[in-house]
Design a protein around this motif. Structure first.
Motif, PDB file in Angstrom:
ATOM      1  N   ILE A 123       1.033  -1.277  -0.022  1.00  0.00           N
ATOM      2  CA  ILE A 123       0.070  -0.084   0.089  1.00  0.00           C
ATOM      3  C   ILE A 123       0.988   1.315  -0.016  1.00  0.00           C
ATOM      4  CG2 ILE A 123      -1.955   1.172   1.063  1.00  0.00           C
ATOM      5  CD1 ILE A 123      -2.573  -1.528   2.498  1.00  0.00           C
ATOM      6  N   GLU A 124       0.743   1.865  -1.101  1.00  0.00           N
ATOM      7  CA  GLU A 124       1.831   2.981  -1.218  1.00  0.00           C
ATOM      8  C   GLU A 124       0.629   4.268  -1.095  1.00  0.00           C
ATOM      9  OE1 GLU A 124       4.511   2.775  -4.677  1.00  0.00           O
ATOM     10  OE2 GLU A 124       3.215   1.115  -5.097  1.00  0.00           O
ATOM     11  N   PHE A 224       6.749  -1.675   7.583  1.00  0.00           N
ATOM     12  CA  PHE A 224       6.619  -0.239   7.728  1.00  0.00           C
ATOM     13  C   PHE A 224       8.121   0.478   7.707  1.00  0.00           C
ATOM     14  CE2 PHE A 224       5.876  -2.250  11.797  1.00  0.00           C
ATOM     15  CZ  PHE A 224       6.976  -1.743  12.709  1.00  0.00           C
ATOM     16  N   GLU A 225       8.842   0.130   7.220  1.00  0.00           N
ATOM     17  CA  GLU A 225      10.185   0.792   7.106  1.00  0.00           C
ATOM     18  C   GLU A 225      10.317   2.285   6.794  1.00  0.00           C
ATOM     19  OE1 GLU A 225      13.166  -0.725   4.237  1.00  0.00           O
ATOM     20  OE2 GLU A 225      11.643  -1.167   2.538  1.00  0.00           O
ATOM     21  N   ASP A 226       9.119   2.897   5.914  1.00  0.00           N
ATOM     22  CA  ASP A 226       9.184   4.168   5.659  1.00  0.00           C
ATOM     23  C   ASP A 226       8.558   5.157   6.997  1.00  0.00           C
ATOM     24  OD1 ASP A 226      10.185   3.487   3.145  1.00  0.00           O
ATOM     25  OD2 ASP A 226       8.021   4.153   1.979  1.00  0.00           O
ATOM     26  N   PHE A 227       8.029   4.250   7.784  1.00  0.00           N
ATOM     27  CA  PHE A 227       7.308   5.115   8.769  1.00  0.00           C
ATOM     28  C   PHE A 227       8.147   5.065  10.138  1.00  0.00           C
ATOM     29  CE2 PHE A 227       4.206   3.898   5.646  1.00  0.00           C
ATOM     30  CZ  PHE A 227       3.322   4.840   5.790  1.00  0.00           C
ATOM     31  N   PRO A 228       8.302   6.339  10.458  1.00  0.00           N
ATOM     32  CA  PRO A 228       8.896   6.632  12.184  1.00  0.00           C
ATOM     33  C   PRO A 228       7.971   6.025  13.302  1.00  0.00           C
ATOM     34  CG  PRO A 228       8.266   8.618  11.258  1.00  0.00           C
ATOM     35  CD  PRO A 228       7.775   7.704  10.259  1.00  0.00           C
ATOM     36  N   SER A 229       6.899   6.306  13.145  1.00  0.00           N
ATOM     37  CA  SER A 229       6.046   6.087  14.169  1.00  0.00           C
ATOM     38  C   SER A 229       5.013   4.863  14.135  1.00  0.00           C
ATOM     39  CB  SER A 229       5.361   7.282  14.712  1.00  0.00           C
ATOM     40  OG  SER A 229       6.213   8.400  14.887  1.00  0.00           O
ATOM     41  N   LEU A 230       4.492   4.193  15.130  1.00  0.00           N
ATOM     42  CA  LEU A 230       3.765   3.128  15.270  1.00  0.00           C
ATOM     43  C   LEU A 230       2.647   3.252  16.336  1.00  0.00           C
ATOM     44  CD1 LEU A 230       3.342   0.189  13.368  1.00  0.00           C
ATOM     45  CD2 LEU A 230       4.538  -0.749  15.530  1.00  0.00           C
ATOM     46  N   GLY A 231       1.500   2.967  15.840  1.00  0.00           N
ATOM     47  CA  GLY A 231       0.302   2.725  16.999  1.00  0.00           C
ATOM     48  C   GLY A 231      -0.089   1.263  16.730  1.00  0.00           C
ATOM     49  N   ILE A 232      -0.479   0.815  17.973  1.00  0.00           N
ATOM     50  CA  ILE A 232      -1.081  -0.682  17.976  1.00  0.00           C
ATOM     51  C   ILE A 232      -2.527  -0.581  18.804  1.00  0.00           C
ATOM     52  CG2 ILE A 232      -0.722  -2.948  18.568  1.00  0.00           C
ATOM     53  CD1 ILE A 232       2.259  -2.644  18.298  1.00  0.00           C
ATOM     54  N   TRP A 233      -3.384  -1.089  18.537  1.00  0.00           N
ATOM     55  CA  TRP A 233      -4.787  -0.860  19.253  1.00  0.00           C
ATOM     56  C   TRP A 233      -5.499  -1.939  18.884  1.00  0.00           C
ATOM     57  CZ3 TRP A 233      -9.654   0.281  16.852  1.00  0.00           C
ATOM     58  CH2 TRP A 233     -10.570   0.616  17.643  1.00  0.00           C
ATOM     59  N   THR A 234      -6.418  -2.229  19.889  1.00  0.00           N
ATOM     60  CA  THR A 234      -7.592  -3.165  19.701  1.00  0.00           C
ATOM     61  C   THR A 234      -8.804  -2.727  20.674  1.00  0.00           C
ATOM     62  OG1 THR A 234      -8.447  -5.400  19.410  1.00  0.00           O
ATOM     63  CG2 THR A 234      -7.009  -4.774  21.391  1.00  0.00           C
ATOM     64  N   HIS A 275       6.186  10.638  -0.772  1.00  0.00           N
ATOM     65  CA  HIS A 275       5.571   9.074  -0.978  1.00  0.00           C
ATOM     66  C   HIS A 275       6.185   8.129   0.207  1.00  0.00           C
ATOM     67  CE1 HIS A 275       6.770   4.931  -2.453  1.00  0.00           C
ATOM     68  NE2 HIS A 275       5.572   5.146  -3.310  1.00  0.00           N
ATOM     69  N   SER A 276       5.215   7.408   0.614  1.00  0.00           N
ATOM     70  CA  SER A 276       5.689   6.198   1.571  1.00  0.00           C
ATOM     71  C   SER A 276       4.859   5.068   1.232  1.00  0.00           C
ATOM     72  CB  SER A 276       5.739   6.787   3.007  1.00  0.00           C
ATOM     73  OG  SER A 276       3.986   7.174   2.994  1.00  0.00           O
ATOM     74  N   LYS A 277       5.545   4.037   1.920  1.00  0.00           N
ATOM     75  CA  LYS A 277       4.653   2.492   1.656  1.00  0.00           C
ATOM     76  C   LYS A 277       4.861   1.744   2.731  1.00  0.00           C
ATOM     77  CE  LYS A 277       8.536   0.305  -0.742  1.00  0.00           C
ATOM     78  NZ  LYS A 277       9.396   1.109  -0.642  1.00  0.00           N
ATOM     79  N   PHE A 278       3.834   0.749   2.996  1.00  0.00           N
ATOM     80  CA  PHE A 278       3.845  -0.449   3.795  1.00  0.00           C
ATOM     81  C   PHE A 278       3.373  -1.275   3.124  1.00  0.00           C
ATOM     82  CE2 PHE A 278      -0.517   0.899   4.803  1.00  0.00           C
ATOM     83  CZ  PHE A 278      -1.059  -0.224   5.333  1.00  0.00           C
ATOM     84  N   SER A 279       3.609  -2.803   3.765  1.00  0.00           N
ATOM     85  CA  SER A 279       3.002  -3.931   3.296  1.00  0.00           C
ATOM     86  C   SER A 279       2.616  -4.832   4.138  1.00  0.00           C
ATOM     87  CB  SER A 279       4.025  -4.653   2.333  1.00  0.00           C
ATOM     88  OG  SER A 279       5.113  -4.847   3.299  1.00  0.00           O
ATOM     89  N   ILE A 280       1.657  -5.833   3.714  1.00  0.00           N
ATOM     90  CA  ILE A 280       1.080  -6.788   4.733  1.00  0.00           C
ATOM     91  C   ILE A 280       1.356  -8.101   3.908  1.00  0.00           C
ATOM     92  CG2 ILE A 280      -0.899  -7.885   5.843  1.00  0.00           C
ATOM     93  CD1 ILE A 280      -2.177  -4.865   5.330  1.00  0.00           C
ATOM     94  N   LYS A 281       1.978  -8.854   4.649  1.00  0.00           N
ATOM     95  CA  LYS A 281       2.530 -10.227   3.899  1.00  0.00           C
ATOM     96  C   LYS A 281       1.818 -11.287   4.923  1.00  0.00           C
ATOM     97  CE  LYS A 281       6.505 -13.193   2.818  1.00  0.00           C
ATOM     98  NZ  LYS A 281       8.075 -12.805   2.395  1.00  0.00           N
ATOM     99  N   ILE A 282       1.196 -12.263   3.980  1.00  0.00           N
ATOM    100  CA  ILE A 282       0.729 -13.455   4.580  1.00  0.00           C
ATOM    101  C   ILE A 282       1.765 -14.554   4.753  1.00  0.00           C
ATOM    102  CG2 ILE A 282      -1.220 -15.500   4.447  1.00  0.00           C
ATOM    103  CD1 ILE A 282      -2.069 -12.272   4.463  1.00  0.00           C
TER     104      ILE A 282
END
Length: 283
Positions: A123-124, A224-234, A275-282
């Motif tokens: 996802i870009e 998520f190598e392009d992104f400096p920050s991360l949120g985790i939630w449920t 531009h930035s991107k991340f990916s979801i791998k099964i």
């Protein structure tokens, strides 16, 4: 309207509303994205733009004028145009308009590009500053990964061994209070108690990816190598977890309100593209 892309391994479906991914299935028809049950959380994978998180008093200032924006901005609630599609990819676009300029006084184009590559969905994001002035913004992802088994059957495995310091939220704003996630061999077993104070907010991580383990075996990897920050939630008792790569996060109580001074904000030069991107791998 919805658009579906596929390859020999995966099928992804995206709503034109919010350009939101709402399904990612393998060849066995197993679903990896949260169903969107409104009893817990009625979304699947919204785009966060032009802010991430919550503004103090839901208000910010540009050139001494006040504007209001809801939590996570407006893009997730707007209709995107499908501008290009192949069998395994799709490009969606949102253009600034009179409606957006009332809330966010900048001319922009936001593109979301979905591409299936073997067992991975990439996802870009392209953010284009169409004006002749600098444009402040944040952008982030919010994919909810479906966890069909008992929540305690899952764990996180961070890519690197590091001190996992996260900030606590107070009234939806970033506080100065922090905690450390204790790991064993970079692994953190999941339980709802981790999220009793809402999301875990990591301003900076050394890890560029996180793997969800199911019964100690790799299940999904989010890169998520392009992104400096991360949120985790449920949500309590919900069968999903959101892995959220971010540029930016909620305001702090000490925030001045000037969007150009906001912690974590991106300042895009005139006529330039971010531009930035991340990916979801099964896995």
């Amino acid at each position: 309207m919805n658009t579906t892309i596929s390859n020999s391994t995966l099928t992804a479906s995206i709503k034109h509303s919010g350009a939101e991914l709402f399904s990612l299935k393998d060849i066995h028809n197993k679903e990896y994205i949260w169903e969107g049950n409104p009893d817990f959380w009625g979304k699947h994978s919204p785009i966060l733009f032009p802010i991430v998180g919550t503004l103090k008093n839901n208000t910010y200032i540009i050139k001494e004028k006040e504007y209001q924006l809801p939590r996570h901005g407006f893009a997730r609630d707007m209709e995107f145009e499908l501008v290009e599609k192949t069998e395994n990819s799709a490009i969606f676009s949102l253009q600034s308009s009179a409606k957006t300029l009332e809330k966010y006084p900048f001319e922009f184009e936001l593109q979301l590009i979905y591409t299936l590559q073997e067992d991975t969905l990439q996802i870009e994001y392209n953010v284009i500053n169409k004006a002749n002035e600098k444009m402040p913004f944040s952008i982030g992802a919010h994919p909810a990964i479906a966890l069909p088994e008992n929540f305690e059957n899952y764990a996180f495995e961070f890519e690197k061994q590091e001190i996992l310091k996260y900030h606590l939220l107070e009234n939806d704003l970033i506080s100065d209070k922090t905690k450390i996630l204790e790991t064993t061999n970079n692994i953190i077993p999941l339980n709802y108690e981790l999220f009793k104070n809402d999301a875990l907010i990591f301003k900076n991580l050394e890890s560029n990816s996180l793997t969800i383990l199911e019964n100690s075996k790799p299940y999904i990897k989010v890169d998520f190598e392009d992104f400096p920050s991360l949120g985790i939630w449920t949500k309590e008792q919900a069968h999903f977890v959101c892995i959220e790569p971010w540029f930016g996060y909620s305001d702090t109580e000490s925030n001045s309100g000037d969007l150009f001074e906001k912690e974590g904000i991106i300042i895009l030069e005139p006529q330039k593209t971010f531009h930035s991107k991340f990916s979801i791998k099964i896995v």
